[in-house]
Enzyme design. Structure first.
Site, PDB file in Angstrom:
ATOM      1  N   VAL A  77      -3.113   7.687  -7.136  1.00 39.37           N
ATOM      2  CA  VAL A  77      -4.491   7.716  -6.404  1.00 39.37           C
ATOM      3  C   VAL A  77      -3.769   7.641  -4.862  1.00 39.37           C
ATOM      4  CG1 VAL A  77      -5.914   7.281  -8.246  1.00 39.37           C
ATOM      5  CG2 VAL A  77      -4.766   5.387  -6.891  1.00 39.37           C
ATOM      6  N   ARG A  85      -4.327   0.593   1.706  1.00 39.99           N
ATOM      7  CA  ARG A  85      -3.149   0.871   0.612  1.00 39.99           C
ATOM      8  C   ARG A  85      -3.184  -0.067  -0.488  1.00 39.99           C
ATOM      9  NH1 ARG A  85      -1.702   1.795   5.915  1.00 39.99           N
ATOM     10  NH2 ARG A  85      -1.283   3.814   6.462  1.00 39.99           N
ATOM     11  N   VAL A 119       3.503   1.907  -0.624  1.00 40.81           N
ATOM     12  CA  VAL A 119       4.679   2.395  -0.943  1.00 40.81           C
ATOM     13  C   VAL A 119       6.087   1.195  -1.206  1.00 40.81           C
ATOM     14  CG1 VAL A 119       5.569   2.885   1.585  1.00 40.81           C
ATOM     15  CG2 VAL A 119       6.323   4.244  -0.307  1.00 40.81           C
ATOM     16  N   SER A 140       9.312   5.843   1.555  1.00 41.79           N
ATOM     17  CA  SER A 140       9.420   6.425   2.625  1.00 41.79           C
ATOM     18  C   SER A 140       8.865   5.117   3.754  1.00 41.79           C
ATOM     19  CB  SER A 140       8.175   7.446   2.834  1.00 41.79           C
ATOM     20  OG  SER A 140       6.781   7.082   2.187  1.00 41.79           O
ATOM     21  N   ARG A 148       4.710   8.098  14.280  1.00 49.03           N
ATOM     22  CA  ARG A 148       3.548   7.786  14.954  1.00 49.03           C
ATOM     23  C   ARG A 148       3.703   6.805  16.515  1.00 49.03           C
ATOM     24  NH1 ARG A 148       0.287   6.728   9.253  1.00 49.03           N
ATOM     25  NH2 ARG A 148      -0.484   8.969   9.272  1.00 49.03           N
ATOM     26  N   HIS A 172       4.425  -0.606   5.191  1.00 47.04           N
ATOM     27  CA  HIS A 172       3.751   0.772   5.514  1.00 47.04           C
ATOM     28  C   HIS A 172       2.454   0.329   5.098  1.00 47.04           C
ATOM     29  CE1 HIS A 172       2.364   4.596   5.888  1.00 47.04           C
ATOM     30  NE2 HIS A 172       2.064   4.462   4.623  1.00 47.04           N
TER      31      HIS A 172
HETATM   32  N1  LIG Z   1       4.094   6.791   2.045  1.00 40.53           N
HETATM   33  C1  LIG Z   1       3.063   7.489   2.899  1.00 40.53           C
HETATM   34  O1  LIG Z   1       3.476   7.388   4.232  1.00 40.53           O
HETATM   35  C2  LIG Z   1       1.993   8.436   2.426  1.00 40.53           C
HETATM   36  C3  LIG Z   1       1.638   8.153   1.273  1.00 40.53           C
HETATM   37  N2  LIG Z   1       0.532   8.545   0.519  1.00 40.53           N
HETATM   38  C4  LIG Z   1       0.134   8.304  -0.695  1.00 40.53           C
HETATM   39  O2  LIG Z   1       0.731   9.429  -1.746  1.00 40.53           O
HETATM   40  C5  LIG Z   1       0.182   9.253  -2.766  1.00 40.53           C
HETATM   41  C6  LIG Z   1      -0.319  10.676  -3.112  1.00 40.53           C
HETATM   42  O3  LIG Z   1      -1.419  11.270  -2.196  1.00 40.53           O
HETATM   43  P1  LIG Z   1      -1.980  12.577  -2.376  1.00 40.53           P
HETATM   44  O4  LIG Z   1      -1.112  13.791  -2.545  1.00 40.53           O
HETATM   45  O5  LIG Z   1      -2.935  12.920  -1.071  1.00 40.53           O
HETATM   46  O6  LIG Z   1      -2.818  12.479  -3.852  1.00 40.53           O
HETATM   47  P2  LIG Z   1      -3.450  13.665  -4.625  1.00 40.53           P
HETATM   48  O7  LIG Z   1      -4.548  13.129  -5.360  1.00 40.53           O
HETATM   49  O8  LIG Z   1      -3.548  14.808  -3.818  1.00 40.53           O
HETATM   50  O9  LIG Z   1      -2.193  14.032  -5.466  1.00 40.53           O
HETATM   51  C7  LIG Z   1      -1.681  13.015  -6.565  1.00 40.53           C
HETATM   52  C8  LIG Z   1      -1.261  13.724  -7.686  1.00 40.53           C
HETATM   53  O10 LIG Z   1      -0.783  12.886  -8.666  1.00 40.53           O
HETATM   54  C9  LIG Z   1      -0.963  13.465  -9.949  1.00 40.53           C
HETATM   55  N3  LIG Z   1      -0.831  12.471 -10.829  1.00 40.53           N
HETATM   56  C10 LIG Z   1      -1.452  11.456 -10.938  1.00 40.53           C
HETATM   57  N4  LIG Z   1      -1.337  10.678 -12.259  1.00 40.53           N
HETATM   58  C11 LIG Z   1      -0.152  11.261 -12.578  1.00 40.53           C
HETATM   59  C12 LIG Z   1       0.679  10.917 -13.730  1.00 40.53           C
HETATM   60  N5  LIG Z   1       0.518  10.172 -14.544  1.00 40.53           N
HETATM   61  N6  LIG Z   1       1.678  11.859 -13.907  1.00 40.53           N
HETATM   62  C13 LIG Z   1       1.926  13.221 -13.034  1.00 40.53           C
HETATM   63  N7  LIG Z   1       1.060  13.165 -12.100  1.00 40.53           N
HETATM   64  C14 LIG Z   1      -0.099  12.522 -11.807  1.00 40.53           C
HETATM   65  C15 LIG Z   1      -2.555  13.941  -9.962  1.00 40.53           C
HETATM   66  O11 LIG Z   1      -2.700  14.864 -10.660  1.00 40.53           O
HETATM   67  C16 LIG Z   1      -2.453  14.704  -8.239  1.00 40.53           C
HETATM   68  O12 LIG Z   1      -2.247  15.970  -8.328  1.00 40.53           O
HETATM   69  C17 LIG Z   1      -0.924   8.444  -2.744  1.00 40.53           C
HETATM   70  O13 LIG Z   1      -0.796   7.031  -3.232  1.00 40.53           O
HETATM   71  C18 LIG Z   1      -0.985   8.120  -1.248  1.00 40.53           C
HETATM   72  O14 LIG Z   1      -1.874   6.998  -0.929  1.00 40.53           O
HETATM   73  C19 LIG Z   1      -0.057   9.288   1.430  1.00 40.53           C
HETATM   74  C20 LIG Z   1      -0.117   9.842   2.785  1.00 40.53           C
HETATM   75  C21 LIG Z   1       1.087   9.106   3.338  1.00 40.53           C
HETATM   76  C1  LIG Z   2      -2.098   7.342   3.839  1.00 42.44           C
HETATM   77  C2  LIG Z   2      -0.899   6.914   4.526  1.00 42.44           C
HETATM   78  O1  LIG Z   2      -0.206   5.763   3.800  1.00 42.44           O
HETATM   79  C3  LIG Z   2      -0.523   7.108   5.809  1.00 42.44           C
HETATM   80  O2  LIG Z   2      -0.961   8.383   6.209  1.00 42.44           O
HETATM   81  O3  LIG Z   2      -0.072   6.340   6.522  1.00 42.44           O
END
Ligand SMILES: NC(=O)C1=CN([C@@H]2O[C@H](COP(=O)(O)OP(=O)(O)OC[C@H]3O[C@@H](n4cnc5c(N)ncnc54)[C@H](O)[C@@H]3O)[C@@H](O)[C@H]2O)C=CC1
Ligand SMILES: CC(=O)C(=O)O
Length: 310
Positions: A77, A85, A119, A140, A148, A172
């Site tokens: 999620v 987060r 993360v 990451s 940023r 993060h």
């Molecule tokens: N590290 C970073 O800098 C960032 C991290 N994120 C994180 O990345 C994650 C994904 O974000 P989004 O792609 O926007 O969400 P999203 O909801 O668009 O995609 C998540 C996907 O995971 C799938 N999923 C959920 N449970 C699953 C399972 N058990 N097995 C296989 N697939 C499963 C869902 O079906 C969905 O397609 C989030 O936790 C978000 O907070 C987001 C932006 C930046």
């Molecule tokens: C959603 C997230 O972790 C970011 O954009 O920094």
């Protein structure tokens, strides 16, 4: 290199798109519990490939990860507007238990690249659950926050972000630490460079940049629901360092034996990344205030990670 991506939502698909456009992977396999989504994302990305590279992009099942050198974990999620987060932790820990049970038997030797939030704690959980050496379980971390930071400092100084050498450390997330003391523009200390170009880094400017970095995700999520272009490019950048054994210095998260007085905690500091994952850790010079802030960030992460049952 073959790259697997588990979680074909906004982050996973954007990482796949960036990897394909940059030609950083010979093959990409997208996996999601929503098969139809993975198939649609793979087909859409594959249609971009003829313009830029020759990467083969497919959707698949876990068995199709076989042969992958890196597996990106972006399942779970994401934040709703106003949500932190850390509030995702319990739900994404459950997702990771299920995902790792499928991934590890197929690719026990792949480098795991974690994107799902929070993360740092997801990275620590993955390290514990997998038993893989911590240098090969890479979050990451603050790679995006560092981008940023460099972008806002570069804009203030009127120079390219690539000429800004500055890092965000720690979580993060809300407790992250902008390392001003060690920051450079070119090879010049940041405040000296700023004075020389007539754009001093006043307390007010620093506070604006801090806010712009720390709260970027909240603002973007409020405006468009989620963030993905920045992290998609950041994940591709980490894969590039691994696939080409570049030994780049990037701020990423791995479980580290000691940071700012806190033991066995996953968080970001600059690290050297090559074909075998993280090759070395670098501890920037910090003033007392930055060190104390990094200690607080590390302590918070450690406490939350230790409280998660495996
Ligand atoms: N590290 C970073 O800098 C960032 C991290 N994120 C994180 O990345 C994650 C994904 O974000 P989004 O792609 O926007 O969400 P999203 O909801 O668009 O995609 C998540 C996907 O995971 C799938 N999923 C959920 N449970 C699953 C399972 N058990 N097995 C296989 N697939 C499963 C869902 O079906 C969905 O397609 C989030 O936790 C978000 O907070 C987001 C932006 C930046
Ligand atoms: C959603 C997230 O972790 C970011 O954009 O920094």
């Amino acid at each position: 290199m073959k790259v697997g991506i588990v979680g074909a939502g906004m982050v996973g698909s954007t990482a796949g798109y960036a990897l394909a456009l940059m030609g950083l992977a010979s093959e990409i396999v997208l996996i999601d519990r929503n098969d139809a989504l993975a198939v649609a994302q793979a087909e859409d990305i594959a249609h971009a490939v003829p313009f830029m590279s020759s990467t083969v992009v497919n959707a698949g099942q876990y068995r199709d990860l076989e042969g992958a050198g890196v597996v990106i974990l972006a399942a779970g999620v994401s934040q709703k507007p106003g949500e932190t987060r850390l509030e995702l932790l319990e739900r994404n820990a459950a997702v990771f238990r299920a995902v790792l049970a499928e991934v590890l038997p197929v690719v026990p030797d792949a480098i795991l690249l974690i994107a799902s939030n929070p993360v740092d704690i997801m990275t620590q959980i993955t390290t514990r659950l997998s038993g893989i050496d911590p240098s090969r379980v890479i979050g990451s971390g603050t790679i995006l926050d560092t981008a940023r930071f460099r972008s806002l400092v570069g804009r203030h100084l009127g120079i390219s972000p690539q000429s800004v050498h500055a890092y965000v450390l720690g979580e993060h997330g809300d407790s992250e630490v902008l390392a001003w003391t060690s920051a450079r523009a070119g090879s010049v200390p940041l405040s000296s460079f700023a004075a020389q170009v007539g754009s001093p880094l006043t307390d007010e400017v620093r506070a604006q940049i801090d806010d712009g970095v720390r709260n970027a995700a909240y603002k973007i999520i409020k405006g468009k629901g989620s963030t993905y272009y920045g992290i998609g490019a950041g994940l591709a950048r980490i894969v590039k360092a691994i696939a080409s054994d570049q030994r780049d210095v990037l701020s990423v998260s791995i479980t580290t034996s000691e940071v700012a007085g806190v033991r066995d905690v996953a968080l970001s500091i600059p690290r050297v990344i090559g074909a075998d994952g993280v090759l070395a850790d670098l501890f920037p010079d910090l003033d007392d205030e930055e060190y104390a802030a990094l200690n607080r960030s590390a302590s918070l992460l450690k406490e939350r990670a230790d409280a998660i049952p495996l």
